[in-house]
Design a protein around this motif. Structure first.
Motif, PDB file in Angstrom:
ATOM      1  N   LEU A 152       0.832  -1.191   0.000  1.00 51.96           N
ATOM      2  CA  LEU A 152       0.000   0.000   0.000  1.00 51.96           C
ATOM      3  C   LEU A 152       0.873   1.250   0.000  1.00 51.96           C
ATOM      4  O   LEU A 152       1.956   1.267   0.576  1.00 51.96           O
ATOM      5  N   ALA A 153       0.379   2.287  -0.626  1.00 47.43           N
ATOM      6  CA  ALA A 153       1.107   3.552  -0.632  1.00 47.43           C
ATOM      7  C   ALA A 153       1.166   4.102   0.786  1.00 47.43           C
ATOM      8  O   ALA A 153       0.210   3.989   1.564  1.00 47.43           O
ATOM      9  N   ALA A 154       2.289   4.690   1.140  1.00 45.48           N
ATOM     10  CA  ALA A 154       2.475   5.262   2.482  1.00 45.48           C
ATOM     11  C   ALA A 154       1.863   6.657   2.491  1.00 45.48           C
ATOM     12  O   ALA A 154       2.507   7.647   2.143  1.00 45.48           O
ATOM     13  N   VAL A 164      -6.838   2.528   6.250  1.00 45.84           N
ATOM     14  CA  VAL A 164      -8.168   3.148   6.174  1.00 45.84           C
ATOM     15  C   VAL A 164      -8.184   4.246   5.114  1.00 45.84           C
ATOM     16  O   VAL A 164      -9.112   4.322   4.297  1.00 45.84           O
ATOM     17  N   LEU A 165      -7.146   5.072   5.090  1.00 43.68           N
ATOM     18  CA  LEU A 165      -7.110   6.160   4.105  1.00 43.68           C
ATOM     19  C   LEU A 165      -6.965   5.613   2.690  1.00 43.68           C
ATOM     20  O   LEU A 165      -7.598   6.117   1.749  1.00 43.68           O
ATOM     21  N   ASN A 166      -6.165   4.575   2.500  1.00 48.62           N
ATOM     22  CA  ASN A 166      -6.045   3.959   1.174  1.00 48.62           C
ATOM     23  C   ASN A 166      -7.380   3.381   0.710  1.00 48.62           C
ATOM     24  O   ASN A 166      -7.742   3.497  -0.469  1.00 48.62           O
ATOM     25  N   VAL A 167      -8.107   2.763   1.630  1.00 44.13           N
ATOM     26  CA  VAL A 167      -9.424   2.206   1.284  1.00 44.13           C
ATOM     27  C   VAL A 167     -10.381   3.317   0.876  1.00 44.13           C
ATOM     28  O   VAL A 167     -11.134   3.185  -0.104  1.00 44.13           O
ATOM     29  N   GLN A 237      -0.093  10.891  -5.915  1.00 46.85           N
ATOM     30  CA  GLN A 237       1.338  11.127  -6.064  1.00 46.85           C
ATOM     31  C   GLN A 237       2.123  10.037  -5.349  1.00 46.85           C
ATOM     32  O   GLN A 237       3.101   9.503  -5.884  1.00 46.85           O
ATOM     33  N   ALA A 238       1.681   9.664  -4.124  1.00 42.34           N
ATOM     34  CA  ALA A 238       2.351   8.607  -3.364  1.00 42.34           C
ATOM     35  C   ALA A 238       2.225   7.253  -4.049  1.00 42.34           C
ATOM     36  O   ALA A 238       3.075   6.376  -3.870  1.00 42.34           O
ATOM     37  N   ARG A 239       1.188   7.084  -4.847  1.00 41.52           N
ATOM     38  CA  ARG A 239       0.986   5.836  -5.575  1.00 41.52           C
ATOM     39  C   ARG A 239       1.729   5.805  -6.914  1.00 41.52           C
ATOM     40  O   ARG A 239       1.575   4.866  -7.682  1.00 41.52           O
ATOM     41  N   GLY A 240       2.491   6.827  -7.179  1.00 37.70           N
ATOM     42  CA  GLY A 240       3.313   6.831  -8.379  1.00 37.70           C
ATOM     43  C   GLY A 240       2.734   7.574  -9.555  1.00 37.70           C
ATOM     44  O   GLY A 240       3.311   7.551 -10.661  1.00 37.70           O
ATOM     45  N   VAL A 241       1.585   8.233  -9.374  1.00 41.81           N
ATOM     46  CA  VAL A 241       0.994   9.016 -10.463  1.00 41.81           C
ATOM     47  C   VAL A 241       1.741  10.346 -10.572  1.00 41.81           C
ATOM     48  O   VAL A 241       2.003  11.008  -9.563  1.00 41.81           O
ATOM     49  N   ASP A 242       2.087  10.750 -11.784  1.00 42.42           N
ATOM     50  CA  ASP A 242       2.797  12.011 -12.002  1.00 42.42           C
ATOM     51  C   ASP A 242       1.786  13.163 -11.949  1.00 42.42           C
ATOM     52  O   ASP A 242       1.418  13.742 -12.981  1.00 42.42           O
ATOM     53  N   VAL A 243       1.355  13.485 -10.746  1.00 40.03           N
ATOM     54  CA  VAL A 243       0.325  14.514 -10.570  1.00 40.03           C
ATOM     55  C   VAL A 243       0.819  15.859 -11.078  1.00 40.03           C
ATOM     56  O   VAL A 243       0.095  16.593 -11.766  1.00 40.03           O
TER      57      VAL A 243
END
Length: 313
Positions: A152-154, A164-167, A237-243
């Motif tokens: 999960l992304a930190a 919980v926040l990732n969900v 952004q934390a999940r690797g998307v180039d926001v």
């Protein structure tokens, strides 16, 4: 395996009632117990047999403390010798208390066993456990799932809050999403071993921190109404998307095509595009964002938009 040797110190008056049956029980459990009536024969030296052949050879010293034995000089002498060996690190002392006898001062720091509290069989079991250093604690299981969610992304340091926040972010990105109530959330976090109580505490913390929009309802229930744009953008952004890159491309498209429908972002999540548009409007870089027939139209673009694009690099 060599059987551990144990010396049993006791008063003669306690021999038949407790000491001998106790020694027999320990021997059946693999403990080589030294008892005077078994070891000392006619003509033997009592001192040599007890102190040299008994106590000195034993790695375990078991003293039976009864109202009678604590008054016996001989038991006291044996205990003194055992205490010296314990200090030297060559002997372990196990006190066994009968009839609520007073424990001598040199033994008060030790954990003793009590026949009146544990019964005869309980005392035998406890002494066997101590002699063989047997563990009675249950086996160690695997840690809760939320402690090993490395995939999960930190988004936040706390393990439960992060899940919980990732969900909630996943739910927000689902095009079919609606309000997220506590019952639905309990189901969503069930695979992660998060209890309903821990879940409620987590959403309260996330709400207080401004990471989610929470609505309290009657009966202690709650409803997650969504997440702020900044939370969503940081999560992606934390999940690797180039926001940042998408924001730059989006604003450049608006600068070059003012008043036109936003296009060319079919590869991006709609929630991301909408969040970026709201963010740009909050920065006064664009105005009049509208959604018509599923398409996004921006009324005007600020003169400072081009400078902002250059700042993005």
């Amino acid at each position: 395996m060599t059987a551990p040797k144990a010396f049993l110190s006791h008063a003669t008056e306690d021999k038949e009632r407790f000491a001998v049956p106790f020694a027999v029980a320990l021997r059946t459990k693999g403990i080589d117990v030294w008892v005077d009536q078994w070891e000392i024969k006619a003509g033997d030296s009592l001192v040599k047999k007890v102190f040299t052949g008994g106590i000195d050879d034993a790695s375990i010293f078991i003293v039976v403390l009864s109202p009678i034995s604590v008054t016996k000089p001989w038991v006291s002498e044996e205990l003194d010798a055992a205490v010296v060996r314990k200090i030297e690190g060559s002997c372990k002392i196990i006190p066994v208390v009968l009839d609520g006898a007073e424990v001598p001062a040199p033994l008060k720091h030790l954990l003793w066993v009590s026949e009146s509290k544990q019964g005869f069989d309980g005392v035998v079991s406890e002494v066997v456990r101590s002699v063989f250093n047997l563990e009675t604690k249950p086996p160690l299981g695997a840690p809760p799932s939320y402690m090993s969610m490395d995939h999960l992304a930190a988004l936040t340091p706390n393990g439960i809050d992060n899940i919980v926040l990732n969900v909630i972010v996943d739910h927000q990105l689902d095009p079919r999403h609606g309000g997220l109530n506590n019952e639905t959330m309990v189901e969503k976090v069930a695979p992660y071993d998060i209890s309903p109580e821990a879940l409620t505490e987590s959403v309260s913390v996330l709400s207080e921190r401004g990471d989610i929009k929470l609505q309290r309802v009657s009966g202690g229930a709650w409803l997650v109404m969504g997440i702020p744009d900044c939370t969503l953008l940081n999560a992606l952004q934390a999940r690797g998307v180039d926001v940042g890159g998408i924001e730059k491309r989006l604003l450049a498209s608006l600068v070059n095509n003012p008043g036109q429908r936003v296009s060319g972002f079919e590869d991006c999540d709609p929630e991301l595009v909408f969040a970026l548009l709201r963010s740009l409007e909050a920065k006064d870089l664009i105005t009049g964002t509208k959604i018509l027939d599923g398409s996004v139209i921006v009324h005007s673009v600020s003169a400072s938009a081009s400078r902002y694009i250059r700042q993005l690099g």
